[in-house]
Write an enzyme that holds these catalytic residues in place. Structure first.
Site, PDB file in Angstrom:
ATOM      1  N   SER A 190       0.833  -1.207   0.000  1.00 31.87           N
ATOM      2  CA  SER A 190       0.000   0.000   0.000  1.00 31.87           C
ATOM      3  C   SER A 190       0.875   1.267   0.000  1.00 31.87           C
ATOM      4  O   SER A 190       1.604   1.506  -0.949  1.00 31.87           O
ATOM      5  CB  SER A 190      -0.973  -0.063   1.187  1.00 31.87           C
ATOM      6  OG  SER A 190      -2.014   0.859   1.040  1.00 31.87           O
TER       7      SER A 190
ATOM      8  N   ASP B 198     -10.042  -5.337  -4.102  1.00 32.19           N
ATOM      9  CA  ASP B 198      -9.455  -4.309  -3.233  1.00 32.19           C
ATOM     10  C   ASP B 198     -10.262  -3.021  -3.373  1.00 32.19           C
ATOM     11  O   ASP B 198     -10.325  -2.428  -4.440  1.00 32.19           O
ATOM     12  CB  ASP B 198      -8.000  -4.088  -3.644  1.00 32.19           C
ATOM     13  CG  ASP B 198      -7.234  -3.156  -2.717  1.00 32.19           C
ATOM     14  OD1 ASP B 198      -7.867  -2.454  -1.909  1.00 32.19           O
ATOM     15  OD2 ASP B 198      -5.996  -3.140  -2.809  1.00 32.19           O
TER      16      ASP B 198
ATOM     17  N   HIS C 159      -7.528  -6.030   0.199  1.00 30.85           N
ATOM     18  CA  HIS C 159      -6.340  -5.171   0.227  1.00 30.85           C
ATOM     19  C   HIS C 159      -5.089  -5.867   0.767  1.00 30.85           C
ATOM     20  O   HIS C 159      -3.999  -5.310   0.648  1.00 30.85           O
ATOM     21  CB  HIS C 159      -6.670  -3.925   1.070  1.00 30.85           C
ATOM     22  CG  HIS C 159      -5.631  -2.848   1.020  1.00 30.85           C
ATOM     23  ND1 HIS C 159      -5.264  -2.222  -0.162  1.00 30.85           N
ATOM     24  CD2 HIS C 159      -4.885  -2.265   2.000  1.00 30.85           C
ATOM     25  CE1 HIS C 159      -4.342  -1.310   0.105  1.00 30.85           C
ATOM     26  NE2 HIS C 159      -4.090  -1.316   1.406  1.00 30.85           N
TER      27      HIS C 159
END
Length: 273
Positions: A100, A220, A249
């Protein structure tokens, strides 16, 4: 992983977990409140074994690593601190795995240090030009410390809600409380500016010469595939994308065994691990 320790980088302490010997791999966590290097990567590191030199820091403002005095969080600080940490550890070449926010840092680091970064794995990554702030990322960055905030955040991170267990909620709530004061300074509203801060220009992405593996979940909602990973395919010169179906995610949590095999194969193209 081995016992935690603290290394001084540019006069400021960085808390990290370190394990194993062999090719070095820097593992960079994402950005939700309560996120730490060990929380994000300990299970993956244990599964990868001791034949890699794994380094998983708490980035500035997370876990036990403070934001340096007179500074503020952001892509510039996190990138410089990651490079400085590996310099301080005496590691000349290394792969970088980032999740991320950490994926954006990994790509920025590869652009800044092409002689040192050998490979990049960017998981559920941020950093793509033009990517908007998703409603789920906005909610995660704003999640209040405590069980309700932890439950809401974890439910947004995974597709399979059976993974949002009482023990996972309790652990995240404790981590959120522990890191609350440092984290409070990182993503104040309006939050779209922090997505912009974590964006890399087309020119910067073109400077990434290392091979890049993008790993993403098809479902996601935090960093949606269509606005984050897919645009990066146009900008990176040596790139491949692996998409997990039925995955949100955190592929490392939702598809752990396949994720680790993928990681091992890409980090060690010559075999032997």
């Amino acid at each position: 992983m081995s016992a935690p320790r603290t290394v001084t980088v540019d006069g400021s302490p960085v808390h990290l977990l370190e394990s194993g010997t062999g090719p070095a791999v820097l593992m960079l966590h994402g950005s939700g409140p309560g996120t730490t290097g060990s929380g994000a990567w300990a299970a993956t590191a244990r599964a990868l074994g001791t034949s890699w030199h794994l380094v998983a820091p708490d980035q500035a403002g997370f876990g036990r690593t403070p934001v340096p005095a007179g500074s503020r969080g952001g892509l510039g600080l996190w990138t410089e601190q990651a490079a400085g940490l590996m310099d301080a550890l005496g590691v000349e070449q290394y792969a970088v795995v980032g999740h991320s926010m950490g994926g954006a840092v990994a790509l920025a680091l590869a652009a800044a240090r092409p002689e040192q970064v050998t490979r990049v794995v960017a998981v559920s990554t941020m950093g793509a030009p033009g990517a908007p702030l998703s409603a789920d990322l906005d909610a995660i960055w704003a999640a209040p410390a405590g069980p309700l905030g932890a439950r809401d955040m974890l439910s947004r991170l995974v597709l399979d809600q059976a993974l949002v267990t009482d023990s996972a909620i309790a652990a995240r709530a404790a981590a959120m409380r522990a890191g609350a004061s440092a984290y409070a300074s990182l993503f104040p509203p309006p939050r779209a500016r922090w997505v912009a801060d974590l964006t890399l220009s087309a020119q910067r992405l073109a400077a990434v010469s290392a091979p890049v593996l993008l790993v993403h979940g098809a479902e996601d909602r935090v960093t949606p595939l269509a606005t984050t990973a897919q645009p990066l395919l146009e900008h990176l010169t040596d790139v491949r994308l692996h998409v997990f179906g039925r995955c949100g995610h955190v592929p490392a949590v939702e598809h752990p065994h396949e994720f680790r095999r993928l990681l091992s194969c890409f980090l060690n193209p010559g075999g032997g691990h």
